[in-house]
Write a protein that holds these residues in place. Structure first.
Motif, PDB file in Angstrom:
ATOM      1  N   VAL A   1     -81.872  22.758  10.500  1.00  0.00           N
ATOM      2  CA  VAL A   1     -82.393  22.454   9.161  1.00  0.00           C
ATOM      3  C   VAL A   1     -81.288  22.022   8.197  1.00  0.00           C
ATOM      4  CG1 VAL A   1     -84.490  23.821   9.345  1.00  0.00           C
ATOM      5  CG2 VAL A   1     -82.455  24.898   8.449  1.00  0.00           C
ATOM      6  N   THR A   2     -80.433  21.119   8.675  1.00  0.00           N
ATOM      7  CA  THR A   2     -79.343  20.646   7.828  1.00  0.00           C
ATOM      8  C   THR A   2     -79.786  19.452   6.997  1.00  0.00           C
ATOM      9  OG1 THR A   2     -77.804  21.343   9.523  1.00  0.00           O
ATOM     10  CG2 THR A   2     -76.952  19.899   7.812  1.00  0.00           C
TER      11      THR A   2
ATOM     12  N   ASN B   1     -86.077  24.224   4.036  1.00  0.00           N
ATOM     13  CA  ASN B   1     -84.795  23.785   3.500  1.00  0.00           C
ATOM     14  C   ASN B   1     -84.120  22.761   4.410  1.00  0.00           C
ATOM     15  OD1 ASN B   1     -83.584  25.254   0.940  1.00  0.00           O
ATOM     16  ND2 ASN B   1     -84.953  26.684   1.960  1.00  0.00           N
ATOM     17  N   ALA B   2     -84.939  21.881   4.989  1.00  0.00           N
ATOM     18  CA  ALA B   2     -84.392  20.941   5.966  1.00  0.00           C
ATOM     19  C   ALA B   2     -83.772  19.714   5.298  1.00  0.00           C
ATOM     20  CB  ALA B   2     -85.482  20.490   6.935  1.00  0.00           C
ATOM     21  N   GLY B   3     -84.395  19.234   4.238  1.00  0.00           N
ATOM     22  CA  GLY B   3     -83.783  18.133   3.505  1.00  0.00           C
ATOM     23  C   GLY B   3     -84.060  16.757   4.072  1.00  0.00           C
TER      24      GLY B   3
ATOM     25  N   THR C   1     -78.848  24.550  -0.749  1.00  0.00           N
ATOM     26  CA  THR C   1     -79.096  24.511   0.692  1.00  0.00           C
ATOM     27  C   THR C   1     -80.159  23.523   1.133  1.00  0.00           C
ATOM     28  OG1 THR C   1     -79.318  25.902   2.630  1.00  0.00           O
ATOM     29  CG2 THR C   1     -80.916  26.241   0.901  1.00  0.00           C
ATOM     30  N   ALA C   2     -80.992  23.016   0.192  1.00  0.00           N
ATOM     31  CA  ALA C   2     -82.132  22.202   0.610  1.00  0.00           C
ATOM     32  C   ALA C   2     -81.706  20.821   1.086  1.00  0.00           C
ATOM     33  CB  ALA C   2     -83.115  22.063  -0.533  1.00  0.00           C
ATOM     34  N   GLY C   3     -80.908  20.135   0.277  1.00  0.00           N
ATOM     35  CA  GLY C   3     -80.385  18.868   0.726  1.00  0.00           C
ATOM     36  C   GLY C   3     -81.178  17.637   0.334  1.00  0.00           C
TER      37      GLY C   3
ATOM     38  N   THR D   1     -75.342  23.949   6.222  1.00  0.00           N
ATOM     39  CA  THR D   1     -76.623  23.290   6.531  1.00  0.00           C
ATOM     40  C   THR D   1     -77.352  22.837   5.278  1.00  0.00           C
ATOM     41  OG1 THR D   1     -77.930  25.323   6.638  1.00  0.00           O
ATOM     42  CG2 THR D   1     -76.868  24.626   8.653  1.00  0.00           C
ATOM     43  N   VAL D   2     -76.620  22.151   4.402  1.00  0.00           N
ATOM     44  CA  VAL D   2     -77.203  21.654   3.152  1.00  0.00           C
ATOM     45  C   VAL D   2     -77.819  20.275   3.373  1.00  0.00           C
ATOM     46  CG1 VAL D   2     -76.744  20.975   0.782  1.00  0.00           C
ATOM     47  CG2 VAL D   2     -75.583  22.954   1.764  1.00  0.00           C
ATOM     48  N   GLY D   3     -77.001  19.358   3.882  1.00  0.00           N
ATOM     49  CA  GLY D   3     -77.528  18.047   4.194  1.00  0.00           C
ATOM     50  C   GLY D   3     -77.295  17.003   3.127  1.00  0.00           C
TER      51      GLY D   3
HETATM   52  K   LIG Z   1     -80.728  21.570   4.435  1.00  0.00           K
END
Ligand SMILES: [K+]
Ligand SMILES: [K+]
Lengths: 430, 430
Positions: free
Chosen positions: B41-42, B158-160, B262-264, B374-376
């Motif tokens: 989930v980056t 929170n995958a982005g 963290t969401a991205g 894993t922010v993205g």
């Molecule tokens: K993310």
């Protein structure tokens, strides 16, 4: 307090017209910056030392970093003595009141020893450098003596000031100049407690304290790792090591590894280094040298102590041990506090300096860590800082120098009685 | 292990020609990067999601980050339960053997609860977004539903990932699109233990655990601080907030403060931000969200727990307390280990990525922290990375996602008997 007074007196002296090479006195911010940099043995400069300041001005700077270095060594050693002594006494349940003072005899002994070590190392280095400058470079005796003395004092106190505009770049291929300076830097950077213990127990490493063992082995480890990293990253950079043959490459990689940890001389141009080398240098500068010496940074012991704690946690050992001694929870928490507060200071410094200037991040980070850890290396932006930027660096140098020692001692000395304890609860971590 | 399998299966599926919009299959590194980024989930991407991947490929990505997010939430919650349960039991001196397993009933209950929360939040968000896209943007129903579902799942986990090439920049001035996504992101990022406790004890904040209090207050504090910092630094930047009126500025500063942790997703162009804002974002990304949720980073509790420890040290209190509860020495050491190991990972990542690319330091640091936590988010260099650089990022995403949880649990679960203790010795610190 003594530091502030030394800085203010130094600023006043440097503002006198006689201190400056050209007619007219130096402006306030320039004088304040230079005096702070000298007293805090940082070595950052906004004006070129040999061309901007007169012989008198340079002598003032020399006096300031000698006084600053001596003050740091004695102050930190006495505070350290107070801390360790106090600890022993409280263990033996002796009344608290007695423990807060050191006897005059102790103080005198420490001052005398530090004075003797300082004079001995500085004189020896001066002698070697004088001979080298006289016979290797055809200086006349008085010039050779002056340059040698300035560099010897600057090296032992890890001040990093030089009477040459290009620091030691002119001697990059001369091991007979670099080696004595490097030796002097390393000895000054170990810190007095280690020197004292080495003098007493040179032949019996088994009897050394954990502090001495961590400092010596940690220093050796950092020097070798830094040498390897610098050599690896800069080997073929034509603006730095690439210009030398392999002995020159190794000599200057070694010189950078010694100087980057706190001394602040440079024999290669920092501004031309790859950003990878700068990143390694950030870490070296931040760690710094030995406690209660002229070195800056969070100190070698703090760094490796936390390393031992993490290692114990990974291995799942309830105690954190180093060299067959247990590290108490109080020094652990203290080391943690010092590192996190230092990171916060550096972070705030970077953010403020980014806001008031438009230099790239890698140069600003370098400058801020160099100032905070009183290293004195620069990628070359110091002279181009606006007055607000210079003030930020002045504050960082002062906090980095005085703050860490004072806070560390204050943390170690304070102790409160526990009137009640809260029940323990376990938050999820990570 | 389950993660590795999901990544490999995902890589295989994404390499099929049917996954790609253009004819021909995706190359191995591209598929591996995308699958790792989705399962962890980056949200970092080397190829534009809507144009490079077919509808099938996008569905695979959607499935991967849903599976990944669910796996992280359940895995971390179960491990956390094991840790806290174990702690309680050992205190009551119940045999160790019993404590290492959770009953099947516990596992089923946790799985069911997480499943329900996930479905409820995602369906609600999907419904709101579908209506908005249908009536605000004249999408037909199936298109609206697809985009809404993709973003709802992506937000809660929170995958982005986004079905738009410019992420949410097209909706920068639409609070009806951004607000539901932001709410979903924050809820997903709190972590299941907090959500569970909120559901049970919503009306009685006094009964909340320290973990929940730290997470909620810490999250609120970070959101507000990040909003203020972003607004302050970007207010007049014409390429980011400067183009909006003041409501737009505040909305997008809020959006950045939510997404950066963290969401991205991004509703403004990260690559155009000032380096000061990037520096603030480094810290936000590194801290991340709540434990045992879909968020990455060292976690809010870890960060504030160390803050409480430092605060206690500064005040000279023998115990480190938070909200009238004592923090034990074991979680302290654990938090320290997680932070220092994370710093070491990020540092190594930066150094390696600097060596294999020639991007500036600020972009490389951003990319590495974004991957590890894993922010993205990206300043835009991901697509330009050479395969070696992409592999570095893949490893960082995997370590950052799996490593921190596994290590944290392993640290918390292991316990060794003390056969002997070394005598305590006190090195000088700082
Ligand atoms: K993310
Ligand atoms: K220095």
């Amino acid at each position: 307090m003594a530091f502030l007074i030394a800085i203010l007196v130094g600023t006043g002296l440097l503002m006198l017209p006689v201190s400056r090479a050209e007619p007219g006195g130096a402006p306030l911010v320039t004088a304040l910056f230079t005096a702070t940099s000298a007293v805090c043995v940082t070595g950052l400069i906004v004006q070129d030392t040999p061309t901007y300041w007169s012989a008198f001005g340079q002598s003032v700077i020399l006096a300031l970093f000698q006084v600053g270095g001596f003050g740091i060594m004695t102050g930190a050693t006495l505070l350290g003595l107070l801390v360790t002594r106090r600890l022993k006494l409280t263990r033996r349940l002796i009344a608290q009141a007695e423990t807060k003072s050191l006897s005059l005899g102790d103080v005198a002994a420490v001052l005398r020893l530090i004075f003797l070590v300082t004079v001995a190392v500085e004189l020896l280095t001066t002698a070697v450098l004088t001979l080298r400058l006289r016979y290797g470079y055809d200086y006349d005796w008085s010039d050779a003596l002056w340059h040698a003395l300035f560099h010897a004092v600057s090296a032992f106190n890890n001040a990093g000031f030089s009477t040459y505009s290009d620091s030691l770049i002119g001697f990059a291929l001369d091991p007979l100049m670099l080696a004595p300076i490097m030796a002097s830097v390393v000895i000054g950077g170990l810190g007095f407690p280690v020197l004292h213990e080495l003098r007493q127990n040179m032949r019996h490493p088994a009897r050394w304290s954990v502090h001495t063992k961590i400092t010596l082995l940690g220093t050796a480890f950092l020097l070798i790792a830094a040498l390897a990293a610098t050599a690896a990253y800069e080997w073929n950079n034509p603006a730095t090591l690439g210009a030398f043959d392999w002995t020159g490459k190794l000599l200057n990689a070694a010189s950078h590894s010694v100087m980057a940890r706190t001394a602040g001389f440079n024999s290669v141009n920092i501004g031309e280094m790859h950003v990878e080398t700068l990143a390694v240098t950030y870490v070296l500068m931040f760690i710094g040298g030995g406690s209660a010496g002229t070195a800056g940074g969070i100190k070698v012991t703090t760094f490796f102590l936390l390393g031992f704690v993490v290692w114990a946690e990974i291995r799942g050992q309830p105690d954190s041990n180093a060299f067959r001694r247990r590290i108490g929870s109080h020094p652990q928490r203290q080391a943690l506090a010092i590192v996190l507060l230092s990171v916060a200071c550096v972070g705030a410094g970077v953010l403020i300096l980014l806001s008031v200037t438009s230099f790239p991040l890698e140069d600003v980070m370098f400058e801020v860590i160099s100032a905070f850890a009183t290293v004195g290396l620069s990628t070359g932006i110091t002279g181009g800082l606006p007055p607000t930027g210079q003030l930020v660096i002045i504050v960082l140098m002062f906090i980095g120098r005085v703050g860490t020692i004072t806070i560390a001692s204050a943390l170690a000395l304070q102790e409160r009685n526990v009137l009640f304890r809260y029940p323990e609860e376990r938050p999820i971590v990570g």
